[in-house]
Design an enzyme around this catalytic site. Structure first.
Site, PDB file in Angstrom:
ATOM      1  N   HIS A   9      13.615 -49.505  -2.205  1.00 21.99           N
ATOM      2  CA  HIS A   9      14.856 -49.118  -2.898  1.00 21.99           C
ATOM      3  C   HIS A   9      15.272 -50.276  -3.789  1.00 21.99           C
ATOM      4  O   HIS A   9      15.962 -51.206  -3.351  1.00 21.99           O
ATOM      5  CB  HIS A   9      15.935 -48.782  -1.853  1.00 21.99           C
ATOM      6  CG  HIS A   9      17.207 -48.255  -2.449  1.00 21.99           C
ATOM      7  ND1 HIS A   9      18.031 -47.383  -1.782  1.00 21.99           N
ATOM      8  CD2 HIS A   9      17.806 -48.490  -3.641  1.00 21.99           C
ATOM      9  CE1 HIS A   9      19.083 -47.091  -2.533  1.00 21.99           C
ATOM     10  NE2 HIS A   9      18.966 -47.761  -3.664  1.00 21.99           N
ATOM     11  N   HIS A  11      16.282 -50.982  -7.987  1.00 25.66           N
ATOM     12  CA  HIS A  11      16.479 -50.534  -9.373  1.00 25.66           C
ATOM     13  C   HIS A  11      16.029 -51.675 -10.279  1.00 25.66           C
ATOM     14  O   HIS A  11      16.607 -52.777 -10.209  1.00 25.66           O
ATOM     15  CB  HIS A  11      17.955 -50.226  -9.628  1.00 25.66           C
ATOM     16  CG  HIS A  11      18.503 -49.164  -8.712  1.00 25.66           C
ATOM     17  ND1 HIS A  11      18.609 -47.848  -9.084  1.00 25.66           N
ATOM     18  CD2 HIS A  11      18.956 -49.233  -7.431  1.00 25.66           C
ATOM     19  CE1 HIS A  11      19.113 -47.144  -8.073  1.00 25.66           C
ATOM     20  NE2 HIS A  11      19.336 -47.958  -7.052  1.00 25.66           N
ATOM     21  N   HIS A 189      19.477 -40.697  -3.911  1.00 30.07           N
ATOM     22  CA  HIS A 189      20.587 -41.409  -3.276  1.00 30.07           C
ATOM     23  C   HIS A 189      21.532 -40.352  -2.693  1.00 30.07           C
ATOM     24  O   HIS A 189      21.892 -39.388  -3.388  1.00 30.07           O
ATOM     25  CB  HIS A 189      21.377 -42.222  -4.298  1.00 30.07           C
ATOM     26  CG  HIS A 189      20.722 -43.485  -4.756  1.00 30.07           C
ATOM     27  ND1 HIS A 189      19.445 -43.551  -5.223  1.00 30.07           N
ATOM     28  CD2 HIS A 189      21.218 -44.761  -4.826  1.00 30.07           C
ATOM     29  CE1 HIS A 189      19.162 -44.798  -5.564  1.00 30.07           C
ATOM     30  NE2 HIS A 189      20.219 -45.561  -5.331  1.00 30.07           N
ATOM     31  N   GLU A 192      25.833 -42.709   0.169  1.00 31.45           N
ATOM     32  CA  GLU A 192      26.204 -44.112  -0.088  1.00 31.45           C
ATOM     33  C   GLU A 192      27.743 -44.151  -0.104  1.00 31.45           C
ATOM     34  O   GLU A 192      28.361 -44.659   0.828  1.00 31.45           O
ATOM     35  CB  GLU A 192      25.624 -44.603  -1.418  1.00 31.45           C
ATOM     36  CG  GLU A 192      25.983 -46.054  -1.750  1.00 31.45           C
ATOM     37  CD  GLU A 192      25.498 -46.498  -3.133  1.00 31.45           C
ATOM     38  OE1 GLU A 192      25.162 -45.636  -3.975  1.00 31.45           O
ATOM     39  OE2 GLU A 192      25.476 -47.727  -3.375  1.00 31.45           O
ATOM     40  N   ASP A 270      18.258 -52.940  -3.352  1.00 28.48           N
ATOM     41  CA  ASP A 270      19.064 -52.171  -4.313  1.00 28.48           C
ATOM     42  C   ASP A 270      19.086 -52.837  -5.690  1.00 28.48           C
ATOM     43  O   ASP A 270      18.266 -52.510  -6.535  1.00 28.48           O
ATOM     44  CB  ASP A 270      20.491 -51.959  -3.777  1.00 28.48           C
ATOM     45  CG  ASP A 270      21.110 -50.640  -4.215  1.00 28.48           C
ATOM     46  OD1 ASP A 270      20.424 -49.844  -4.887  1.00 28.48           O
ATOM     47  OD2 ASP A 270      22.285 -50.394  -3.883  1.00 28.48           O
ATOM     48  N   ASP A 271      20.025 -53.755  -5.918  1.00 32.23           N
ATOM     49  CA  ASP A 271      20.189 -54.408  -7.234  1.00 32.23           C
ATOM     50  C   ASP A 271      20.352 -55.906  -6.995  1.00 32.23           C
ATOM     51  O   ASP A 271      21.457 -56.445  -7.128  1.00 32.23           O
ATOM     52  CB  ASP A 271      21.442 -53.855  -7.929  1.00 32.23           C
ATOM     53  CG  ASP A 271      21.352 -52.356  -8.148  1.00 32.23           C
ATOM     54  OD1 ASP A 271      20.638 -51.947  -9.075  1.00 32.23           O
ATOM     55  OD2 ASP A 271      21.982 -51.603  -7.372  1.00 32.23           O
TER      56      ASP A 271
HETATM   57  N1  ADE Z   1      22.205 -47.475  -9.694  1.00 30.76           N
HETATM   58  C1  ADE Z   1      21.916 -48.756  -9.469  1.00 30.76           C
HETATM   59  N2  ADE Z   1      22.329 -49.132  -8.248  1.00 30.76           N
HETATM   60  C2  ADE Z   1      22.898 -48.031  -7.683  1.00 30.76           C
HETATM   61  C3  ADE Z   1      23.497 -47.762  -6.428  1.00 30.76           C
HETATM   62  N3  ADE Z   1      23.639 -48.699  -5.492  1.00 30.76           N
HETATM   63  N4  ADE Z   1      23.986 -46.537  -6.203  1.00 30.76           N
HETATM   64  C4  ADE Z   1      23.875 -45.592  -7.139  1.00 30.76           C
HETATM   65  N5  ADE Z   1      23.315 -45.790  -8.322  1.00 30.76           N
HETATM   66  C5  ADE Z   1      22.820 -46.995  -8.607  1.00 30.76           C
HETATM   67 ZN    ZN Z   2      20.256 -47.674  -5.248  1.00 25.50          ZN
END
Ligand code: ADE
Ligand code: ZN
Length: 290
Positions: A9, A11, A189, A192, A270-271
């Site tokens: 996971h 991005h 997703h 969340e 995630d990011d």
């Molecule tokens: N795009 C990038 N990170 C995200 C996240 N945590 N939730 C939804 N969309 C995303």
């Molecule tokens: Zn994500």
């Protein structure tokens, strides 16, 4: 030696570090509205998912050429390899680029220049997952799938991301059906910020084989039993959940309870450029760099 890991996971646009963002801005003749990397990092104080997404989409302005996408992916893969990642399944958000006039070819060809040689160069195998932005229309998602058709040899699956609440999975029934007919794998997703019902919809309406986040399943014991019984993987992102205030502190995160319940959870980033907890503290828990 770091522990070997799989990243399921991630991005790719969320791996854009401030230093690279400023470098790409200079290369593309753009001026960013921050005085420097430290000022940009100061802006990384998020109240929720939307406040993060606003900055995440704004900073994508620096990604314009194939070379930019290659450099972004290559920098991530080098960092991931150094942290022991051996396999990475990588999301990208084509609609965010198409909307800025950057062509699908530029995005996919650029990413692939890095991913295609990742095993040889970094020892990291990769897959590419194209996400639809759920706060855009279903028609836009269908048009994006169409635009991706020449690239499907390099795209393993489709996903669903961006602002969750108010954009249920069922909005994307048709495009997921079309993706399945093209032989693409399906993830989304769900749960969340959105309710447990979105997880059920992702499974039943979109036919996903893996749920990204899935955290809010813990509010529905029958759903937890189903996820355990059907062995549905959840790609959990604990540090992201703290930074985006889905949970107050790492100590409050339900991951241990989820594992105890028998859920098949993996831990993911995630990011990471935005959400890793670099000596940052919320509530009671201060977290060291990752
Ligand atoms: N795009 C990038 N990170 C995200 C996240 N945590 N939730 C939804 N969309 C995303
Ligand atoms: Zn994500």
């Amino acid at each position: 030696m770091p522990v070997p890991k799989a990243e399921l996971h991630l991005h790719i646009e969320g791996t854009l570090e401030p230093e690279l963002a400023f470098g790409l801005a200079a290369r593309n003749g753009l001026t960013l509205p921050w005085t420097g990397t430290e000022a940009l990092r100061e802006a990384y104080r998020f109240q929720d998912l939307q406040s993060f997404l606003d900055l995440y989409y704004a900073l994508m302005a620096v990604l314009r050429t194939e070379q930019d996408f290659e450099d972004l992916a290559d920098a991530y893969l080098a960092r991931a390899a150094a942290q022991g990642v051996r396999h990475a399944e990588i999301f990208f958000d084509p609609q965010a680029h198409l909307a800025r006039g950057v062509a699908m070819d530029t995005v996919v060809d650029g990413l692939w220049r890095a991913l295609g040689r990742s095993e040889e160069r970094h020892g990291v195998s990769t897959r590419l997952i194209m996400c639809f932005l759920r706060d855009e229309s279903a028609a836009s998602a269908l048009a994006t799938l169409e635009a991706a058709r020449p690239h499907l040899d390099r795209i393993t699956g489709v996903g669903l991301d961006s602002a969750e609440v108010g954009h249920p999975p069922s909005k994307f029934r048709e495009v997921y059906q079309a993706a399945a007919a093209l032989g693409l794998r399906r993830v989304a997703h769900a749960g969340e910020e959105g309710p447990p019902e979105y997880i059920t919809e992702a499974l039943d309406v979109l036919g996903v084989e893996r749920v990204d986040h899935g955290l809010r399943c813990v509010e529905d014991p029958a759903l937890v039993r189903r996820l355990v019984r059907e062995r549905i993987p959840l790609t959990v992102c604990p540090l992201s959940n703290v930074r985006l205030r889905v949970v107050d502190t790492l100590a409050d995160h339900p991951l241990p309870a989820m594992l105890d319940a028998g859920l098949m959870c993996t831990v993911n980033s995630d990011d990471p450029a935005y959400l890793a907890l670099f000596s940052y503290s919320y509530g009671q828990v201060a977290c060291s760099p990752v």
